[in-house]
Design a protein around this motif. Structure first.
Motif, PDB file in Angstrom:
ATOM      1  N   VAL A 187      20.180  33.356 -39.134  1.00  9.98           N
ATOM      2  CA  VAL A 187      20.999  33.080 -40.393  1.00  9.98           C
ATOM      3  C   VAL A 187      21.407  34.264 -41.213  1.00  9.98           C
ATOM      4  O   VAL A 187      20.119  34.890 -41.707  1.00  9.98           O
ATOM      5  N   THR A 188      22.568  34.814 -41.252  1.00  9.87           N
ATOM      6  CA  THR A 188      22.621  35.918 -42.098  1.00  9.87           C
ATOM      7  C   THR A 188      23.673  35.556 -43.475  1.00  9.87           C
ATOM      8  O   THR A 188      23.785  34.044 -43.733  1.00  9.87           O
ATOM      9  N   GLY A 189      23.780  36.346 -44.307  1.00 12.65           N
ATOM     10  CA  GLY A 189      24.456  36.218 -45.510  1.00 12.65           C
ATOM     11  C   GLY A 189      23.588  35.373 -46.439  1.00 12.65           C
ATOM     12  O   GLY A 189      24.016  34.541 -47.311  1.00 12.65           O
ATOM     13  N   VAL A 190      22.255  35.513 -46.244  1.00 19.61           N
ATOM     14  CA  VAL A 190      21.309  34.842 -47.176  1.00 19.61           C
ATOM     15  C   VAL A 190      21.171  35.501 -48.230  1.00 19.61           C
ATOM     16  O   VAL A 190      21.010  36.683 -48.412  1.00 19.61           O
ATOM     17  N   THR A 191      21.178  34.648 -49.525  1.00 18.06           N
ATOM     18  CA  THR A 191      20.963  35.174 -50.997  1.00 18.06           C
ATOM     19  C   THR A 191      19.598  34.916 -51.149  1.00 18.06           C
ATOM     20  O   THR A 191      19.086  33.725 -51.004  1.00 18.06           O
ATOM     21  N   PRO A 192      18.787  35.713 -52.230  1.00 18.82           N
ATOM     22  CA  PRO A 192      17.370  35.151 -52.598  1.00 18.82           C
ATOM     23  C   PRO A 192      17.366  33.759 -53.223  1.00 18.82           C
ATOM     24  O   PRO A 192      16.099  33.289 -53.283  1.00 18.82           O
ATOM     25  N   ASP A 193      18.531  33.075 -53.812  1.00 17.99           N
ATOM     26  CA  ASP A 193      18.310  31.985 -54.671  1.00 17.99           C
ATOM     27  C   ASP A 193      18.476  30.622 -53.535  1.00 17.99           C
ATOM     28  O   ASP A 193      18.110  29.666 -53.688  1.00 17.99           O
ATOM     29  N   MET A 194      18.783  31.036 -52.176  1.00 15.95           N
ATOM     30  CA  MET A 194      18.880  29.913 -51.164  1.00 15.95           C
ATOM     31  C   MET A 194      17.639  29.609 -50.813  1.00 15.95           C
ATOM     32  O   MET A 194      16.339  30.208 -50.682  1.00 15.95           O
ATOM     33  N   ALA A 195      17.485  28.086 -50.637  1.00 14.44           N
ATOM     34  CA  ALA A 195      16.095  27.531 -50.195  1.00 14.44           C
ATOM     35  C   ALA A 195      15.275  28.333 -48.879  1.00 14.44           C
ATOM     36  O   ALA A 195      14.371  28.514 -48.819  1.00 14.44           O
ATOM     37  N   ILE A 196      16.342  28.589 -48.119  1.00  9.02           N
ATOM     38  CA  ILE A 196      15.936  28.786 -46.658  1.00  9.02           C
ATOM     39  C   ILE A 196      15.348  30.281 -46.786  1.00  9.02           C
ATOM     40  O   ILE A 196      14.605  30.934 -45.935  1.00  9.02           O
ATOM     41  N   ALA A 197      15.713  31.086 -48.011  1.00 10.01           N
ATOM     42  CA  ALA A 197      15.168  32.492 -48.108  1.00 10.01           C
ATOM     43  C   ALA A 197      13.657  32.217 -48.621  1.00 10.01           C
ATOM     44  O   ALA A 197      13.061  33.240 -49.070  1.00 10.01           O
ATOM     45  N   ARG A 198      13.304  31.064 -49.101  1.00  2.00           N
ATOM     46  CA  ARG A 198      12.093  30.900 -50.158  1.00  2.00           C
ATOM     47  C   ARG A 198      11.198  29.735 -49.481  1.00  2.00           C
ATOM     48  O   ARG A 198       9.868  29.934 -49.771  1.00  2.00           O
ATOM     49  N   ASP A 199      11.658  28.961 -48.824  1.00  2.00           N
ATOM     50  CA  ASP A 199      10.803  27.897 -48.349  1.00  2.00           C
ATOM     51  C   ASP A 199      10.436  28.337 -46.910  1.00  2.00           C
ATOM     52  O   ASP A 199      10.970  28.837 -46.134  1.00  2.00           O
ATOM     53  N   GLU A 200       9.254  27.755 -46.660  1.00  3.00           N
ATOM     54  CA  GLU A 200       8.735  27.876 -45.180  1.00  3.00           C
ATOM     55  C   GLU A 200       9.484  26.779 -44.202  1.00  3.00           C
ATOM     56  O   GLU A 200       8.953  25.649 -44.319  1.00  3.00           O
ATOM     57  N   VAL A 201      10.324  27.472 -43.262  1.00  2.57           N
ATOM     58  CA  VAL A 201      10.812  26.355 -42.477  1.00  2.57           C
ATOM     59  C   VAL A 201       9.979  26.003 -41.320  1.00  2.57           C
ATOM     60  O   VAL A 201      10.046  25.039 -40.639  1.00  2.57           O
ATOM     61  N   PHE A 202       9.107  27.080 -40.660  1.00  2.00           N
ATOM     62  CA  PHE A 202       7.987  26.746 -39.758  1.00  2.00           C
ATOM     63  C   PHE A 202       8.875  26.101 -38.408  1.00  2.00           C
ATOM     64  O   PHE A 202       8.445  25.225 -37.896  1.00  2.00           O
ATOM     65  N   GLY A 203       9.575  27.146 -38.143  1.00  2.00           N
ATOM     66  CA  GLY A 203      10.344  26.778 -36.585  1.00  2.00           C
ATOM     67  C   GLY A 203      11.111  28.114 -36.347  1.00  2.00           C
ATOM     68  O   GLY A 203      10.784  29.158 -37.060  1.00  2.00           O
ATOM     69  N   PRO A 204      11.838  28.112 -35.227  1.00  2.00           N
ATOM     70  CA  PRO A 204      12.250  29.556 -34.634  1.00  2.00           C
ATOM     71  C   PRO A 204      13.613  30.016 -35.284  1.00  2.00           C
ATOM     72  O   PRO A 204      14.879  30.112 -34.894  1.00  2.00           O
ATOM     73  N   VAL A 205      13.469  30.001 -36.676  1.00  2.00           N
ATOM     74  CA  VAL A 205      14.680  30.564 -37.631  1.00  2.00           C
ATOM     75  C   VAL A 205      14.435  31.759 -38.480  1.00  2.00           C
ATOM     76  O   VAL A 205      13.544  31.883 -38.957  1.00  2.00           O
ATOM     77  N   LEU A 206      15.370  32.519 -38.068  1.00  2.00           N
ATOM     78  CA  LEU A 206      15.369  33.973 -38.640  1.00  2.00           C
ATOM     79  C   LEU A 206      16.317  33.836 -39.773  1.00  2.00           C
ATOM     80  O   LEU A 206      17.570  33.722 -39.722  1.00  2.00           O
TER      81      LEU A 206
END
Length: 505
Positions: A385-404
């Protein structure tokens, strides 16, 4: 080019269903209730396990308390304790093949990774045995001619050990042999999803000569088993690996009687890739870091920070490598990424990705469940996943899967600030050929472990643990042993040199 490399179901013989019972005081105990574990990859029932209640915990703690207090283990010479731990290590290696197969089927991880986990666990037992014989305190000989003081390190007592499902045997071996080396007695609760290798260890402990009652295993759910193990007044310490939310709960429960708590919790671990790095090596390590153990790893390198001028080229390199990672049947030695532990967890991973898309991020690879021929859809696609900003949940929460996730930075200071802008602080990495950059990053980042020009290299000698919401306390290494000790100061006066406080006439 195809999106990914798939390994369909292979024709492999699977073992019969295991029946797991509690192990208390050196005896197997039946359960009033039972749970079944279905393989996330193959669908069949791998194990049927007793589901404990507070009653089993009460019995196990009482047995462990008696075993500690009578000194059958804690007062044995360190040489004798070390000899038992070394025999356990040998027995683990002798049974490594079966341990790895059972762990693969219960967890969904690839068989090659399960084999590595079991082999590495044996090494942890050997290192703990070495520490048992090298424990030391301090002495103070400069307090005056009539005073000598010593600092003793004694076993803390009865330890509750609560382990997770993602590395059930490895994480048990980061805790149990070090507690035993210190002289403690233990009550162990493995995850209800991956209990079997912990139960299988019981036979090896008995064969190695561990006195009965020193280690006790109670199976079941966190509520009531784990909760009572954390709250019991006769337990001196709780060590837990798992989610930050559960770690907070354990801390609150244990606080009622002020027992020691050691926690290894979540992570949102960054790697900063600078323009002068060896980009091929960095890309390979990034791919390994995010897909290892299906991304279900507290040390997963789940977010990368890339210097702006190389970001586009580096992401393309990572995407290209990801297409060659083999996803599929965990029983096939060629497989590098296996199944997600439960359908519910797979759906949570997907919800994170969809939420990021809705927030404006871009999925440049993968996203969505994956149906492996012959095995079903309890898999997840390699996802970037690109275009990620620091406020997004995916940038802060532990996804615990094959997601970068991918973020960019311009300067060293900005990279450090982005790394530290997180609730977690388990591990971090830096990629640069400039030693000054690496050292400045290592000193500035808030993490328990910092890797430079590598990722997830670990050794029994090197202590592990996190800061902030990633936990407290340390595991493995010398500091890992000392977690299971209490400090006692002994002050001795030599001769009749103390002046009387009471003056008599």
């Amino acid at each position: 080019m195809t999106e990914m490399t798939l390994v369909p179901r292979r024709d492999a013989a699977l073992p019969e269903m295991r029946v797991n019972r509690h192990w208390i005081g050196g005896q197997w105990m039946e359960g009033a209730h039972w749970t079944e574990r279905h393989s996330p990859s193959h669908g069949h029932v791998v194990s049927r396990s007793a589901a404990g209640t507070e009653a089993e915990v009460e019995t196990a703690v009482a047995v462990a308390r008696a075993a500690f207090d009578d000194g059958r283990w804690s007062r044995q010479p360190a040489k004798a304790r070390a000899a038992v731990l070394l025999r356990v290590a040998d027995l683990i290696e002798a049974h490594a093949g079966l341990f790895a197969v059972i762990e693969t089927l219960e967890s969904g991880k690839p068989i090659t990774q399960a084999r590595g986990e079991v082999a590495g666990a044996a090494d942890l037992w050997r290192y703990a045995a070495a520490l048992a014989r090298t424990g030391e305190g301090d002495s103070f000989n400069g307090l005056g001619p009539d005073i000598l003081a010593t600092i003793l390190k004694e076993p803390i007592g009865v330890v509750s050990i609560i382990t997770p499902w993602n590395f059930p045997f490895w994480i048990l071996s980061q805790k149990l042999p070090f507690a035993l080396a210190a002289g403690c007695t233990c009550v162990v609760k493995p995850s209800e999803m991956t209990p079997s290798t912990t139960v299988m260890l019981a036979d090896l402990l008995a064969e190695a000569g561990l006195p009965s009652g020193v280690v006790n295993i109670v199976l079941g759910l966190g509520q009531p088993v784990g909760a009572r193990m954390s709250a019991h007044p006769a337990v001196d310490m709780v060590t837990f690996t798992g989610s930050t939310a559960v770690g907070r709960t354990i801390s609150r429960i244990a606080a009622d009687n002020l027992k020691k708590v050691a926690l290894e919790l979540g992570g949102k671990n960054p790697q900063a890739i600078f323009a002068d790095a060896d980009l091929d090596s960095a890309a390979d390590a990034v791919v390994f870091g995010v897909y290892f153990n299906v991304g279900q790893c507290c040390n997963s390198g789940s977010r990368i920070l890339v210097q702006e001028e190389i970001a586009e080229a580096f992401v393309a390199k990572v995407v290209a490598l990801s297409r060659h990672v083999t996803f599929g049947d965990p029983m096939d030695p060629e497989t590098q990424v296996g199944a997600i532990v439960t359908p519910e967890h797979r759906d949570r991973i997907d919800a994170h990705v969809k939420a990021a898309q809705a927030a404006g991020a871009r999925v440049v690879l993968g996203g969505g469940a994956l149906d492996v021929p012959g095995l079903g859809a309890q898999f997840y696609r390699p996802t970037i996943v690109t275009g990620v900003t620091p406020d997004m949940a995916i940038a802060r929460d532990e996804v615990f899967g094959p997601v970068l996730t991918v973020q960019t930075f311009r300067t060293l200071d900005e990279a450090i600030a982005l790394c530290n802008d997180a609730d977690y602080g388990l591990s971090a990495g830096v990629w640069s050929e400039n030693v000054h950059t690496c050292l400045a990053f290592a000193r500035g980042v808030q993490a328990g472990t910092v890797w430079t020009n590598t990722w997830m290299d670990g050794f029994p000698e090197v202590t592990f643990g996190g800061v902030k919401q990633s936990g407290q306390g340390r595991e493995i290494g010398r500091y890992g042993l000392e977690e299971f000790t209490e400090i006692k100061s002994v002050v001795m006066r030599i001769g009749r040199t103390r002046a009387n406080w009471v003056k008599t006439r």
